[in-house]
Write a protein that holds these residues in place. Structure first.
Motif, PDB file in Angstrom:
ATOM      1  N   LEU A  24       0.627  -0.914   0.408  1.00  0.00           N
ATOM      2  CA  LEU A  24       0.769  -0.192   0.311  1.00  0.00           C
ATOM      3  C   LEU A  24       0.850   1.491   0.093  1.00  0.00           C
ATOM      4  CD1 LEU A  24      -3.165  -0.867   2.670  1.00  0.00           C
ATOM      5  CD2 LEU A  24      -3.052  -0.055  -0.659  1.00  0.00           C
ATOM      6  N   THR A  25       1.544   1.316   0.842  1.00  0.00           N
ATOM      7  CA  THR A  25       2.614   2.628   1.064  1.00  0.00           C
ATOM      8  C   THR A  25       3.921   1.906   1.203  1.00  0.00           C
ATOM      9  OG1 THR A  25       2.577   2.326   3.741  1.00  0.00           O
ATOM     10  CG2 THR A  25       0.783   3.904   2.587  1.00  0.00           C
ATOM     11  N   ASP A  26       4.683   3.318   0.110  1.00  0.00           N
ATOM     12  CA  ASP A  26       6.610   2.767   0.085  1.00  0.00           C
ATOM     13  C   ASP A  26       7.223   2.682   1.332  1.00  0.00           C
ATOM     14  OD1 ASP A  26       6.198   5.083  -2.508  1.00  0.00           O
ATOM     15  OD2 ASP A  26       6.252   3.282  -2.390  1.00  0.00           O
ATOM     16  N   ALA A  27       6.211   3.110   2.450  1.00  0.00           N
ATOM     17  CA  ALA A  27       6.896   3.595   3.901  1.00  0.00           C
ATOM     18  C   ALA A  27       7.148   2.350   4.400  1.00  0.00           C
ATOM     19  CB  ALA A  27       6.885   4.458   5.094  1.00  0.00           C
ATOM     20  N   MET A  28       5.586   1.950   4.658  1.00  0.00           N
ATOM     21  CA  MET A  28       5.308   0.378   5.362  1.00  0.00           C
ATOM     22  C   MET A  28       6.079  -0.857   4.256  1.00  0.00           C
ATOM     23  SD  MET A  28       4.023  -0.262   7.600  1.00  0.00           S
ATOM     24  CE  MET A  28       2.707  -1.583   7.062  1.00  0.00           C
ATOM     25  N   ASP A  29       5.968  -0.777   3.077  1.00  0.00           N
ATOM     26  CA  ASP A  29       7.026  -1.893   1.975  1.00  0.00           C
ATOM     27  C   ASP A  29       8.705  -2.112   2.747  1.00  0.00           C
ATOM     28  OD1 ASP A  29       4.873  -1.924   0.272  1.00  0.00           O
ATOM     29  OD2 ASP A  29       5.793  -1.967  -1.475  1.00  0.00           O
ATOM     30  N   GLN A  30       8.894  -0.937   3.190  1.00  0.00           N
ATOM     31  CA  GLN A  30      10.052  -0.610   3.259  1.00  0.00           C
ATOM     32  C   GLN A  30      10.750  -0.817   4.150  1.00  0.00           C
ATOM     33  OE1 GLN A  30      12.083   2.212   5.421  1.00  0.00           O
ATOM     34  NE2 GLN A  30      13.990   1.295   5.545  1.00  0.00           N
ATOM     35  N   MET A  31       9.563  -1.071   5.600  1.00  0.00           N
ATOM     36  CA  MET A  31      10.205  -1.470   7.062  1.00  0.00           C
ATOM     37  C   MET A  31       9.758  -2.919   7.262  1.00  0.00           C
ATOM     38  SD  MET A  31      10.555   0.351   9.371  1.00  0.00           S
ATOM     39  CE  MET A  31      12.228  -1.529   9.382  1.00  0.00           C
ATOM     40  N   ILE A  32       8.032  -3.340   5.965  1.00  0.00           N
ATOM     41  CA  ILE A  32       8.744  -4.896   6.204  1.00  0.00           C
ATOM     42  C   ILE A  32       9.448  -5.617   5.586  1.00  0.00           C
ATOM     43  CG2 ILE A  32       6.595  -6.745   5.472  1.00  0.00           C
ATOM     44  CD1 ILE A  32       4.267  -4.824   5.366  1.00  0.00           C
ATOM     45  N   GLU A  33       9.629  -5.086   3.898  1.00  0.00           N
ATOM     46  CA  GLU A  33      11.192  -5.737   3.501  1.00  0.00           C
ATOM     47  C   GLU A  33      12.123  -6.288   4.673  1.00  0.00           C
ATOM     48  OE1 GLU A  33      12.705  -3.967  -0.058  1.00  0.00           O
ATOM     49  OE2 GLU A  33      13.225  -5.951  -0.747  1.00  0.00           O
ATOM     50  N   LYS A  34      12.878  -4.977   5.264  1.00  0.00           N
ATOM     51  CA  LYS A  34      13.817  -4.795   6.674  1.00  0.00           C
ATOM     52  C   LYS A  34      13.050  -6.321   7.054  1.00  0.00           C
ATOM     53  CE  LYS A  34      16.722  -1.658   9.077  1.00  0.00           C
ATOM     54  NZ  LYS A  34      16.086  -2.663  10.725  1.00  0.00           N
ATOM     55  N   VAL A  35      12.564  -6.289   7.958  1.00  0.00           N
ATOM     56  CA  VAL A  35      12.350  -7.630   8.815  1.00  0.00           C
ATOM     57  C   VAL A  35      11.941  -8.729   8.051  1.00  0.00           C
ATOM     58  CG1 VAL A  35      10.387  -8.478  10.742  1.00  0.00           C
ATOM     59  CG2 VAL A  35      10.827  -5.993  10.329  1.00  0.00           C
ATOM     60  N   ALA A  36      11.464  -8.388   6.797  1.00  0.00           N
ATOM     61  CA  ALA A  36      11.146  -9.875   6.211  1.00  0.00           C
ATOM     62  C   ALA A  36      12.656 -10.514   5.685  1.00  0.00           C
ATOM     63  CB  ALA A  36      10.827 -10.147   4.989  1.00  0.00           C
ATOM     64  N   VAL A  37      13.611  -9.770   5.473  1.00  0.00           N
ATOM     65  CA  VAL A  37      15.364 -10.236   5.249  1.00  0.00           C
ATOM     66  C   VAL A  37      15.745 -10.150   6.377  1.00  0.00           C
ATOM     67  CG1 VAL A  37      17.207  -9.069   4.390  1.00  0.00           C
ATOM     68  CG2 VAL A  37      15.394  -8.641   3.330  1.00  0.00           C
ATOM     69  N   GLU A  38      15.897  -9.646   6.963  1.00  0.00           N
ATOM     70  CA  GLU A  38      16.916  -9.774   8.338  1.00  0.00           C
ATOM     71  C   GLU A  38      15.633 -10.674   9.301  1.00  0.00           C
ATOM     72  OE1 GLU A  38      17.705  -4.856   8.704  1.00  0.00           O
ATOM     73  OE2 GLU A  38      17.634  -5.972  10.779  1.00  0.00           O
ATOM     74  N   PHE A  39      14.678 -11.182   9.887  1.00  0.00           N
ATOM     75  CA  PHE A  39      14.670 -12.062  10.247  1.00  0.00           C
ATOM     76  C   PHE A  39      13.628 -12.637   9.635  1.00  0.00           C
ATOM     77  CE2 PHE A  39      14.971  -9.661  13.934  1.00  0.00           C
ATOM     78  CZ  PHE A  39      15.229  -9.065  14.060  1.00  0.00           C
ATOM     79  N   GLU A  40      14.658 -14.000   8.814  1.00  0.00           N
ATOM     80  CA  GLU A  40      13.853 -14.976   7.397  1.00  0.00           C
ATOM     81  C   GLU A  40      12.550 -16.041   8.055  1.00  0.00           C
ATOM     82  OE1 GLU A  40      14.242 -14.749   4.319  1.00  0.00           O
ATOM     83  OE2 GLU A  40      13.117 -16.182   4.315  1.00  0.00           O
TER      84      GLU A  40
END
Ligand code: HBI
Length: 359
Positions: A136-152
């Motif tokens: 939905l938003t760039d800020a959320m995408d970036q934040m979720i992606e950070k967790v998705a990558v760091e906390f597989e």
């Protein structure tokens, strides 16, 4: 009892932050949270739910948290700023979680908001995130992606189509969804009516269902919370002679009773519907689903067997599918719900996710 875990898990569930559970404002995620709580507690896990004050959820211990609700993410633009109001209920919920986290094996986040994802590295306990909507938003995408990558392995979604809307789609675990099907009664003899169920808001495309009902001359029953009053009024003004009837926002028990009496459910999402809970509720009552070939519903409906998948945004497509309803077998609809979307099937998917996440 759990097949995977010898010792039951202690799980802290943190609800959506846009409304009290039971208000309907939390949309599909309220139903999902209820199903998760039932599926896991049936397997012996102990659950506590942290939610905005005023929340109601039978059978689980609720920790009510006061404060100002979040604004809904789907009404913001892609470049929307992350906002936190004064005395944020979201902030208060996660401050509580920080204080009690050691009492739990796992935290389970249901809020589609920046804060829980940002806080993940600051917590000692692992956090499973159920992402309830597409990008939905760039800020959320970036934040979720950070967790998705760091906390597989900590990001759960409801469909492949929803995962596809994110760059980090390969880090998402497809949980689909699940429901207490004993609440839904199979109906073999429908009335001559169509149904539309959902939050009445632009992303749900209600106007197309109204237009199709007017063309085929079959009454369309509409249920759900009117989230956008102006949008609803515009539909009434644009289709003054359409055979529609608004039945309000019903509890699951009331909704399944009237939904089951329908010949088909129409699903007309403008956005990539992450899953489409109401499609399962419909199938569970034996009601075929006519849906745009878009998002979660396109992975649920068996085209030509348990419903029809239609060219997105095509009212004519809806009309021709409506003319083919009677060639579908309503018992196949119930059977599909029982095979893939029961609490047992959902509980298996949840437990194998947690086992992978925790070990
Ligand atoms: N918006 N900010 C925000 N946070 C949520 O948790 C949220 C939302 N909009 C809709 C929503 N949750 C649910 O209705 C969907 O997840 C189904």
């Amino acid at each position: 009892m759990s097949q995977i875990f010898q010792k039951p898990l202690k799980i802290l569930l943190l609800s959506t932050s846009v409304g009290a559970l039971g208000s309907g404002l939390g949309g599909g995620v309220e139903l999902t949270l209820k199903s998760v709580a039932q599926a896991l507690s049936r397997r012996g896990h102990s659950l506590t739910i942290v939610a905005p004050e005023g929340s109601v959820l039978a059978g689980v211990s609720l920790v009510p948290i006061a404060g100002t609700l979040q604004i809904t993410a789907q009404t913001q633009g892609r470049d929307a700023l992350v906002t936190i109001p004064q005395n944020s209920v979201l902030g208060n919920m996660w401050d509580y979680a920080r204080q009690v986290q050691r009492e739990y094996d796992l935290l389970f986040n249901f809020a589609y908001d920046w804060l829980p994802f940002y806080l993940t590295p600051f917590f000692e306990r692992p956090i499973a995130h159920l992402v309830s909507m597409g990008s939905l938003t760039d800020a959320m995408d970036q934040m979720i992606e950070k967790v998705a990558v760091e906390f597989e392995g900590t990001i759960g979604v409801h469909s492949l189509a929803q995962a596809e809307t994110f760059r980090f789609k390969n880090h998402c675990r497809n949980l689909q969804n699940g429901f207490d099907l004993s609440l839904y009664q199979f109906c073999s003899q429908p009335k001559n009516q169509l149904a539309w169920v959902g939050r009445i808001a632009p992303e749900k495309g209600l106007e197309d269902a109204v237009a199709a009902a007017e063309i085929v001359g079959i009454p369309l029953k509409i249920w759900g919370v009117i989230q956008d009053e102006a949008y609803w009024q515009k539909i009434l003004a644009d289709y003054p002679t359409a055979p529609i009837e608004y039945g309000g926002f019903l509890s699951t028990t009331e909704l399944q009773q009237v939904l089951g009496e329908s010949r088909a459910l129409l699903m007309t999402p403008r956005w990539v519907e992450a899953f489409g809970n109401v499609a399962i509720e419909s199938l569970a009552c034996g009601v075929p689903v006519i849906a745009y070939r878009r998002g979660g519903p396109s992975e649920i409906v068996r085209d030509g067997e348990t419903g029809w998948l239609v060219e997105p945004d095509s009212v004519d497509g809806l009309v021709s599918a409506i003319h083919k309803i009677d060639s579908l077998d309503r018992t196949l609809c119930r059977q599909q719900a029982e095979a893939h979307y029961s609490l047992e099937a959902f509980g298996d998917r949840l437990e194998s996710w947690f086992a992978a996440l925790l070990h």
